[in-house]
Design a protein around this motif. Structure first.
Motif, PDB file in Angstrom:
ATOM      1  N   ASP A 151     -41.689  25.807  47.921  1.00 34.73           N
ATOM      2  CA  ASP A 151     -43.139  25.414  46.988  1.00 34.73           C
ATOM      3  C   ASP A 151     -43.132  26.709  46.400  1.00 34.73           C
ATOM      4  O   ASP A 151     -43.481  27.689  46.761  1.00 34.73           O
ATOM      5  N   THR A 152     -43.040  26.489  44.963  1.00 43.82           N
ATOM      6  CA  THR A 152     -43.096  27.752  44.094  1.00 43.82           C
ATOM      7  C   THR A 152     -44.701  28.094  43.848  1.00 43.82           C
ATOM      8  O   THR A 152     -44.873  29.100  43.468  1.00 43.82           O
ATOM      9  N   GLU A 153     -45.477  26.998  43.929  1.00 47.06           N
ATOM     10  CA  GLU A 153     -46.646  27.017  43.734  1.00 47.06           C
ATOM     11  C   GLU A 153     -47.468  28.201  44.704  1.00 47.06           C
ATOM     12  O   GLU A 153     -48.190  28.776  44.510  1.00 47.06           O
ATOM     13  N   SER A 154     -47.267  27.700  45.965  1.00 46.41           N
ATOM     14  CA  SER A 154     -47.820  28.510  47.319  1.00 46.41           C
ATOM     15  C   SER A 154     -46.968  29.670  47.556  1.00 46.41           C
ATOM     16  O   SER A 154     -47.316  30.491  48.437  1.00 46.41           O
ATOM     17  N   ARG A 155     -45.775  29.685  46.948  1.00 48.74           N
ATOM     18  CA  ARG A 155     -44.705  30.753  47.293  1.00 48.74           C
ATOM     19  C   ARG A 155     -44.476  30.820  48.536  1.00 48.74           C
ATOM     20  O   ARG A 155     -44.593  31.793  49.533  1.00 48.74           O
ATOM     21  N   ALA A 156     -43.982  29.768  49.012  1.00 46.93           N
ATOM     22  CA  ALA A 156     -43.565  29.724  50.499  1.00 46.93           C
ATOM     23  C   ALA A 156     -42.142  28.718  50.769  1.00 46.93           C
ATOM     24  O   ALA A 156     -41.881  28.064  49.904  1.00 46.93           O
ATOM     25  N   VAL A 157     -41.372  29.104  51.783  1.00 42.89           N
ATOM     26  CA  VAL A 157     -40.256  28.206  51.922  1.00 42.89           C
ATOM     27  C   VAL A 157     -40.200  27.830  53.481  1.00 42.89           C
ATOM     28  O   VAL A 157     -40.568  28.499  54.377  1.00 42.89           O
ATOM     29  N   VAL A 158     -39.814  26.578  53.670  1.00 45.73           N
ATOM     30  CA  VAL A 158     -39.406  26.187  55.044  1.00 45.73           C
ATOM     31  C   VAL A 158     -38.153  26.340  55.267  1.00 45.73           C
ATOM     32  O   VAL A 158     -37.083  25.960  54.553  1.00 45.73           O
ATOM     33  N   LEU A 159     -37.765  27.241  56.306  1.00 46.33           N
ATOM     34  CA  LEU A 159     -36.393  27.522  56.884  1.00 46.33           C
ATOM     35  C   LEU A 159     -36.393  26.890  58.321  1.00 46.33           C
ATOM     36  O   LEU A 159     -37.198  26.834  58.949  1.00 46.33           O
ATOM     37  N   ARG A 160     -35.011  26.208  58.245  1.00 52.78           N
ATOM     38  CA  ARG A 160     -34.597  25.694  59.560  1.00 52.78           C
ATOM     39  C   ARG A 160     -33.459  26.712  60.321  1.00 52.78           C
ATOM     40  O   ARG A 160     -32.506  26.746  59.733  1.00 52.78           O
ATOM     41  N   GLY A 161     -33.914  27.246  61.332  1.00 55.75           N
ATOM     42  CA  GLY A 161     -33.200  28.183  62.062  1.00 55.75           C
ATOM     43  C   GLY A 161     -32.319  27.513  63.189  1.00 55.75           C
ATOM     44  O   GLY A 161     -32.019  26.405  63.191  1.00 55.75           O
ATOM     45  N   LYS A 162     -32.005  28.536  64.136  1.00 53.95           N
ATOM     46  CA  LYS A 162     -30.972  28.120  65.313  1.00 53.95           C
ATOM     47  C   LYS A 162     -32.008  27.128  66.057  1.00 53.95           C
ATOM     48  O   LYS A 162     -33.173  27.094  66.295  1.00 53.95           O
ATOM     49  N   GLY A 163     -31.200  26.164  66.251  1.00 54.83           N
ATOM     50  CA  GLY A 163     -31.690  25.227  67.285  1.00 54.83           C
ATOM     51  C   GLY A 163     -32.712  24.066  66.326  1.00 54.83           C
ATOM     52  O   GLY A 163     -33.423  23.178  66.950  1.00 54.83           O
ATOM     53  N   GLY A 164     -32.523  24.129  65.173  1.00 55.74           N
ATOM     54  CA  GLY A 164     -33.459  23.257  64.384  1.00 55.74           C
ATOM     55  C   GLY A 164     -34.765  23.622  64.210  1.00 55.74           C
ATOM     56  O   GLY A 164     -35.656  22.989  63.829  1.00 55.74           O
ATOM     57  N   LYS A 165     -35.142  24.903  64.777  1.00 57.55           N
ATOM     58  CA  LYS A 165     -36.434  25.285  64.764  1.00 57.55           C
ATOM     59  C   LYS A 165     -37.081  25.743  63.331  1.00 57.55           C
ATOM     60  O   LYS A 165     -36.290  26.414  62.575  1.00 57.55           O
ATOM     61  N   GLU A 166     -38.092  25.122  62.996  1.00 54.44           N
ATOM     62  CA  GLU A 166     -38.585  25.341  61.529  1.00 54.44           C
ATOM     63  C   GLU A 166     -39.585  26.543  61.515  1.00 54.44           C
ATOM     64  O   GLU A 166     -40.482  26.495  62.551  1.00 54.44           O
ATOM     65  N   ARG A 167     -39.505  27.201  60.411  1.00 53.91           N
ATOM     66  CA  ARG A 167     -40.690  28.208  60.260  1.00 53.91           C
ATOM     67  C   ARG A 167     -40.887  28.199  58.562  1.00 53.91           C
ATOM     68  O   ARG A 167     -40.003  28.182  58.062  1.00 53.91           O
ATOM     69  N   ILE A 168     -42.159  28.548  58.317  1.00 49.36           N
ATOM     70  CA  ILE A 168     -42.546  28.668  56.914  1.00 49.36           C
ATOM     71  C   ILE A 168     -42.788  30.163  56.655  1.00 49.36           C
ATOM     72  O   ILE A 168     -43.434  30.874  57.278  1.00 49.36           O
ATOM     73  N   VAL A 169     -41.995  30.650  55.666  1.00 49.00           N
ATOM     74  CA  VAL A 169     -41.927  32.067  55.398  1.00 49.00           C
ATOM     75  C   VAL A 169     -42.479  32.204  54.045  1.00 49.00           C
ATOM     76  O   VAL A 169     -42.037  31.578  52.937  1.00 49.00           O
ATOM     77  N   PRO A 170     -43.294  33.257  53.755  1.00 47.90           N
ATOM     78  CA  PRO A 170     -43.850  33.647  52.120  1.00 47.90           C
ATOM     79  C   PRO A 170     -42.676  34.054  51.517  1.00 47.90           C
ATOM     80  O   PRO A 170     -41.617  34.774  52.096  1.00 47.90           O
ATOM     81  N   VAL A 171     -42.645  33.726  50.127  1.00 46.86           N
ATOM     82  CA  VAL A 171     -41.682  34.279  49.277  1.00 46.86           C
ATOM     83  C   VAL A 171     -42.257  35.143  48.051  1.00 46.86           C
ATOM     84  O   VAL A 171     -43.401  34.965  47.700  1.00 46.86           O
TER      85      VAL A 171
END
Length: 308
Positions: free
Chosen positions: A172-192
Protein backbone atom coordinates in the motif's frame (compact mmCIF):
# COMPACT_ATOMS: atom_id res chain seq x y z
CA UNK A 1 20.27 -60.21 14.61
CA UNK A 2 22.66 -59.59 17.51
CA UNK A 3 25.45 -61.23 15.52
CA UNK A 4 25.22 -58.77 12.64
CA UNK A 5 28.40 -56.85 11.95
CA UNK A 6 28.51 -53.07 12.19
CA UNK A 7 28.72 -52.92 8.39
CA UNK A 8 25.60 -55.10 8.02
CA UNK A 9 23.58 -52.82 10.28
CA UNK A 10 24.86 -49.75 8.42
CA UNK A 11 23.54 -51.23 5.16
CA UNK A 12 20.17 -51.91 6.78
CA UNK A 13 20.01 -48.35 8.06
CA UNK A 14 20.87 -46.86 4.66
CA UNK A 15 18.15 -49.01 3.08
CA UNK A 16 15.75 -47.74 5.75
CA UNK A 17 16.63 -44.12 4.90
CA UNK A 18 16.18 -44.73 1.17
CA UNK A 19 13.08 -46.93 1.08
CA UNK A 20 11.08 -46.17 4.22
CA UNK A 21 11.99 -42.56 4.93
CA UNK A 22 12.42 -41.53 1.30
CA UNK A 23 15.55 -39.50 2.07
CA UNK A 24 17.16 -37.60 -0.80
CA UNK A 25 20.01 -39.29 -2.64
CA UNK A 26 22.47 -36.63 -1.46
CA UNK A 27 21.41 -37.17 2.16
CA UNK A 28 21.87 -40.94 1.91
CA UNK A 29 25.25 -40.45 0.24
CA UNK A 30 26.35 -38.13 3.04
CA UNK A 31 25.21 -40.63 5.70
CA UNK A 32 27.04 -43.42 3.88
CA UNK A 33 30.33 -41.50 4.02
CA UNK A 34 29.87 -40.51 7.67
CA UNK A 35 28.92 -44.01 8.79
CA UNK A 36 31.83 -45.53 6.85
CA UNK A 37 34.09 -43.28 8.92
CA UNK A 38 32.31 -44.39 12.09
CA UNK A 39 32.52 -48.09 11.21
CA UNK A 40 36.24 -47.73 10.51
CA UNK A 41 36.71 -46.06 13.90
CA UNK A 42 34.82 -48.83 15.69
CA UNK A 43 36.84 -51.45 13.85
CA UNK A 44 40.00 -49.78 15.15
CA UNK A 45 38.63 -50.27 18.67
CA UNK A 46 37.92 -53.91 17.95
CA UNK A 47 34.15 -53.41 17.98
CA UNK A 48 33.05 -55.69 15.15
CA UNK A 49 29.56 -56.17 16.61
CA UNK A 50 27.27 -53.28 17.49
CA UNK A 51 26.36 -54.98 20.77
CA UNK A 52 29.92 -54.33 21.99
CA UNK A 53 29.77 -50.57 21.39
CA UNK A 54 29.44 -48.37 24.50
CA UNK A 55 28.57 -44.73 25.12
CA UNK A 56 32.25 -44.15 25.92
CA UNK A 57 33.12 -45.37 22.39
CA UNK A 58 30.74 -42.87 20.83
CA UNK A 59 32.20 -40.06 22.94
CA UNK A 60 35.70 -41.14 21.93
CA UNK A 61 34.60 -40.94 18.29
CA UNK A 62 33.41 -37.38 18.89
CA UNK A 63 36.79 -36.46 20.37
CA UNK A 64 38.61 -38.11 17.46
CA UNK A 65 36.62 -36.09 14.93
CA UNK A 66 37.53 -32.85 16.66
CA UNK A 67 41.21 -33.72 17.13
CA UNK A 68 41.89 -35.37 13.78
CA UNK A 69 44.79 -37.73 13.20
CA UNK A 70 47.84 -35.88 11.81
CA UNK A 71 49.81 -39.12 11.59
CA UNK A 72 47.32 -40.41 9.02
CA UNK A 73 46.77 -37.06 7.35
CA UNK A 74 43.30 -36.62 8.88
CA UNK A 75 42.73 -32.97 9.75
CA UNK A 76 40.41 -31.94 12.60
CA UNK A 77 36.86 -31.38 11.41
CA UNK A 78 35.00 -28.12 11.83
CA UNK A 79 32.24 -28.17 14.44
CA UNK A 80 29.60 -28.17 11.71
CA UNK A 81 31.14 -31.29 10.10
CA UNK A 82 31.56 -32.96 13.50
CA UNK A 83 27.90 -32.29 14.27
CA UNK A 84 26.76 -33.68 10.92
CA UNK A 85 28.83 -36.87 11.34
CA UNK A 86 27.63 -37.41 14.90
CA UNK A 87 24.02 -36.90 13.83
CA UNK A 88 24.50 -39.77 11.38
CA UNK A 89 25.97 -41.98 14.12
CA UNK A 90 23.15 -41.10 16.54
CA UNK A 91 20.51 -41.87 13.92
CA UNK A 92 22.24 -45.19 13.22
CA UNK A 93 22.22 -46.22 16.89
CA UNK A 94 18.61 -45.12 17.34
CA UNK A 95 17.62 -47.27 14.36
CA UNK A 96 19.56 -50.26 15.71
CA UNK A 97 17.80 -50.03 19.07
CA UNK A 98 14.38 -49.63 17.44
CA UNK A 99 15.01 -52.69 15.27
CA UNK A 100 16.08 -54.82 18.25
CA UNK A 101 19.67 -55.20 17.05
CA UNK A 102 20.82 -53.81 20.40
CA UNK A 103 19.05 -53.31 23.71
CA UNK A 104 20.04 -49.71 24.37
CA UNK A 105 20.71 -46.62 22.26
CA UNK A 106 24.22 -45.87 23.54
CA UNK A 107 24.55 -42.68 21.48
CA UNK A 108 21.42 -41.04 22.86
CA UNK A 109 23.21 -38.92 25.47
CA UNK A 110 26.11 -37.89 23.23
CA UNK A 111 25.33 -34.42 21.93
CA UNK A 112 26.93 -32.79 18.87
CA UNK A 113 28.93 -29.63 19.49
CA UNK A 114 27.06 -26.38 19.20
CA UNK A 115 28.34 -24.34 16.26
CA UNK A 116 30.09 -21.10 17.12
CA UNK A 117 27.64 -18.22 17.17
CA UNK A 118 28.45 -16.14 14.14
CA UNK A 119 27.66 -12.49 14.25
CA UNK A 120 25.64 -11.24 11.29
CA UNK A 121 27.69 -9.36 8.75
CA UNK A 122 26.18 -5.91 8.34
CA UNK A 123 27.13 -3.35 5.72
CA UNK A 124 27.87 0.26 6.58
CA UNK A 125 25.09 2.69 5.71
CA UNK A 126 27.14 4.27 2.91
CA UNK A 127 27.78 0.84 1.40
CA UNK A 128 24.05 0.09 1.34
CA UNK A 129 23.32 3.45 -0.28
CA UNK A 130 25.99 2.84 -2.92
CA UNK A 131 24.44 -0.54 -3.77
CA UNK A 132 20.96 0.97 -4.05
CA UNK A 133 22.23 3.72 -6.36
CA UNK A 134 24.07 1.20 -8.52
CA UNK A 135 20.97 -0.98 -8.83
CA UNK A 136 18.94 1.86 -10.34
CA UNK A 137 21.29 2.83 -13.14
CA UNK A 138 20.73 3.27 -16.00
CA UNK A 139 17.05 4.21 -15.91
CA UNK A 140 15.20 1.38 -17.70
CA UNK A 141 12.47 -1.13 -16.64
CA UNK A 142 14.80 -3.76 -15.19
CA UNK A 143 16.83 -1.14 -13.32
CA UNK A 144 13.63 0.36 -11.92
CA UNK A 145 12.61 -3.12 -10.75
CA UNK A 146 16.02 -3.83 -9.23
CA UNK A 147 16.13 -0.53 -7.36
CA UNK A 148 12.58 -0.98 -6.03
CA UNK A 149 13.27 -4.54 -4.90
CA UNK A 150 16.53 -3.76 -3.10
CA UNK A 151 15.07 -0.60 -1.55
CA UNK A 152 12.22 -2.72 -0.19
CA UNK A 153 14.56 -5.43 1.14
CA UNK A 154 16.56 -2.89 3.10
CA UNK A 155 13.62 -0.69 4.08
CA UNK A 156 11.66 -3.43 5.84
CA UNK A 157 14.26 -6.12 6.56
CA UNK A 158 12.37 -8.71 4.56
CA UNK A 159 13.63 -12.13 3.59
CA UNK A 160 14.28 -12.51 -0.14
CA UNK A 161 11.58 -15.21 -0.35
CA UNK A 162 9.08 -12.80 1.21
CA UNK A 163 9.82 -10.08 -1.35
CA UNK A 164 9.77 -12.31 -4.43
CA UNK A 165 6.42 -13.74 -3.24
CA UNK A 166 4.81 -10.29 -3.07
CA UNK A 167 1.83 -9.43 -5.22
CA UNK A 168 1.00 -5.88 -6.30
CA UNK A 169 -1.90 -5.75 -3.85
CA UNK A 170 0.38 -6.62 -0.92
CA UNK A 171 1.91 -3.16 -0.86
CA UNK A 172 0.00 0.00 0.00
CA UNK A 173 1.92 3.00 -1.24
CA UNK A 174 -0.55 5.41 0.34
CA UNK A 175 -0.14 4.14 3.90
CA UNK A 176 3.47 3.08 3.18
CA UNK A 177 3.09 -0.49 4.42
CA UNK A 178 3.60 -3.98 3.04
CA UNK A 179 2.14 -7.36 3.98
CA UNK A 180 4.92 -9.94 4.31
CA UNK A 181 4.31 -13.68 4.60
CA UNK A 182 7.07 -15.28 6.63
CA UNK A 183 7.89 -18.79 7.77
CA UNK A 184 4.87 -20.97 8.36
CA UNK A 185 2.71 -18.56 6.37
CA UNK A 186 2.68 -16.10 9.26
CA UNK A 187 1.71 -12.62 8.06
CA UNK A 188 3.03 -9.32 9.37
CA UNK A 189 2.48 -5.73 8.28
CA UNK A 190 5.69 -3.73 8.09
CA UNK A 191 6.15 0.00 7.43
CA UNK A 192 8.09 1.02 4.34
CA UNK A 193 10.29 4.11 4.09
CA UNK A 194 9.63 6.96 1.68
CA UNK A 195 12.65 6.23 -0.59
CA UNK A 196 11.46 2.65 -1.06
CA UNK A 197 7.90 3.79 -1.77
CA UNK A 198 9.20 6.29 -4.33
CA UNK A 199 11.23 3.53 -6.02
CA UNK A 200 8.23 1.18 -6.04
CA UNK A 201 5.98 3.88 -7.48
CA UNK A 202 8.50 4.53 -10.26
CA UNK A 203 8.70 0.81 -11.00
CA UNK A 204 4.90 0.39 -11.05
CA UNK A 205 4.47 3.34 -13.41
CA UNK A 206 7.46 3.03 -15.75
CA UNK A 207 8.99 -0.40 -15.14
CA UNK A 208 6.47 -3.14 -14.51
CA UNK A 209 4.15 -2.30 -17.46
CA UNK A 210 7.09 -2.88 -19.83
CA UNK A 211 7.79 -6.30 -18.26
CA UNK A 212 4.20 -7.59 -18.17
CA UNK A 213 3.49 -10.21 -20.84
CA UNK A 214 0.24 -11.58 -19.44
CA UNK A 215 -2.00 -10.93 -16.47
CA UNK A 216 -0.20 -11.73 -13.22
CA UNK A 217 -0.50 -10.47 -9.64
CA UNK A 218 3.25 -10.76 -9.04
CA UNK A 219 4.95 -7.50 -8.04
CA UNK A 220 8.47 -8.18 -9.26
CA UNK A 221 8.67 -9.67 -12.74
CA UNK A 222 11.45 -11.23 -14.82
CA UNK A 223 12.09 -10.40 -18.48
CA UNK A 224 9.63 -13.12 -19.54
CA UNK A 225 6.84 -11.58 -17.51
CA UNK A 226 6.82 -14.24 -14.81
CA UNK A 227 7.50 -13.87 -11.11
CA UNK A 228 11.14 -13.08 -10.35
CA UNK A 229 12.89 -16.04 -8.68
CA UNK A 230 14.92 -15.93 -5.49
CA UNK A 231 18.05 -16.86 -7.44
CA UNK A 232 17.57 -14.02 -9.92
CA UNK A 233 16.87 -11.55 -7.11
CA UNK A 234 20.08 -12.69 -5.38
CA UNK A 235 22.03 -12.07 -8.59
CA UNK A 236 20.55 -8.57 -8.87
CA UNK A 237 22.07 -7.72 -5.50
CA UNK A 238 25.44 -9.30 -6.26
CA UNK A 239 25.68 -7.39 -9.56
CA UNK A 240 24.69 -4.11 -7.91
CA UNK A 241 27.28 -4.59 -5.16
CA UNK A 242 29.97 -5.25 -7.75
CA UNK A 243 29.08 -2.10 -9.69
CA UNK A 244 29.07 -0.13 -6.43
CA UNK A 245 32.57 -1.33 -5.61
CA UNK A 246 31.48 -3.17 -2.43
CA UNK A 247 33.97 -6.02 -2.16
CA UNK A 248 32.38 -7.82 0.79
CA UNK A 249 30.40 -11.01 0.38
CA UNK A 250 26.85 -9.75 -0.10
CA UNK A 251 23.61 -11.70 -0.02
CA UNK A 252 19.94 -10.74 0.42
CA UNK A 253 20.33 -11.68 4.08
CA UNK A 254 23.11 -9.11 4.30
CA UNK A 255 20.54 -6.37 3.73
CA UNK A 256 18.30 -7.95 6.37
CA UNK A 257 21.20 -8.01 8.84
CA UNK A 258 22.06 -4.42 7.96
CA UNK A 259 18.44 -3.33 8.46
CA UNK A 260 18.37 -4.79 11.98
CA UNK A 261 21.82 -3.53 12.96
CA UNK A 262 21.19 0.00 11.71
CA UNK A 263 17.87 0.16 13.58
CA UNK A 264 19.48 -0.92 16.84
CA UNK A 265 22.38 1.48 16.29
CA UNK A 266 19.77 4.20 15.94
CA UNK A 267 18.20 3.34 19.30
CA UNK A 268 15.33 1.05 18.27
CA UNK A 269 13.96 -1.33 20.90
CA UNK A 270 14.99 -4.94 20.30
CA UNK A 271 11.37 -6.13 20.61
CA UNK A 272 10.25 -3.75 17.88
CA UNK A 273 13.02 -5.08 15.64
CA UNK A 274 11.87 -8.60 16.51
CA UNK A 275 8.37 -7.81 15.22
CA UNK A 276 9.70 -6.16 12.07
CA UNK A 277 11.90 -9.14 11.27
CA UNK A 278 9.15 -11.64 12.00
CA UNK A 279 11.18 -13.54 14.60
CA UNK A 280 9.07 -15.74 16.86
CA UNK A 281 11.51 -15.25 19.73
CA UNK A 282 13.39 -12.17 20.86
CA UNK A 283 16.39 -14.43 21.51
CA UNK A 284 16.89 -14.73 17.76
CA UNK A 285 16.93 -10.96 17.39
CA UNK A 286 19.30 -10.38 20.30
CA UNK A 287 22.25 -11.62 18.25
CA UNK A 288 22.14 -8.21 16.56
CA UNK A 289 22.67 -6.49 19.89
CA UNK A 290 26.05 -8.21 20.04
CA UNK A 291 26.99 -6.41 16.84
CA UNK A 292 26.13 -3.02 18.26
CA UNK A 293 27.93 -3.78 21.52
CA UNK A 294 31.05 -4.67 19.54
CA UNK A 295 30.73 -1.41 17.63
CA UNK A 296 30.43 0.57 20.85
CA UNK A 297 33.43 -1.25 22.27
CA UNK A 298 35.55 -0.30 19.25
CA UNK A 299 34.49 3.35 19.48
CA UNK A 300 35.20 3.40 23.21
CA UNK A 301 38.63 1.82 22.76
CA UNK A 302 39.70 4.43 20.23
CA UNK A 303 38.02 7.50 21.71
CA UNK A 304 38.26 7.28 25.49
CA UNK A 305 41.51 8.53 27.02
CA UNK A 306 41.43 5.88 29.73
CA UNK A 307 40.20 2.97 27.61
CA UNK A 308 43.60 1.27 27.33
Amino acid sequence: MDQLSVEDVVLRYLDHLTVEKGSAANTVSSYRRDLARYAEFLDGLGRTSLTAVTEADVREFLVALRKGNPAEGAAPLADSSVARTLVAARGFHKFAAAEGVVVDDVAHAVRPPKPARRLPKALAVDEVLAILEAAGAPDHPRALRDRAMLELLYSCGARISEVTALDVDDIDTESRAVVLRGKGGKERIVPVGRPAIAAIDAYLVRGRPALVKKSTPALFLNIRGGRLSRQSAWQVLVDAAERAGVRKDVSPHTLRHSFATHLLDGGADVRVVQELLGHSSVTTTQVYTLVTVNTMREVYATAHPRAQ
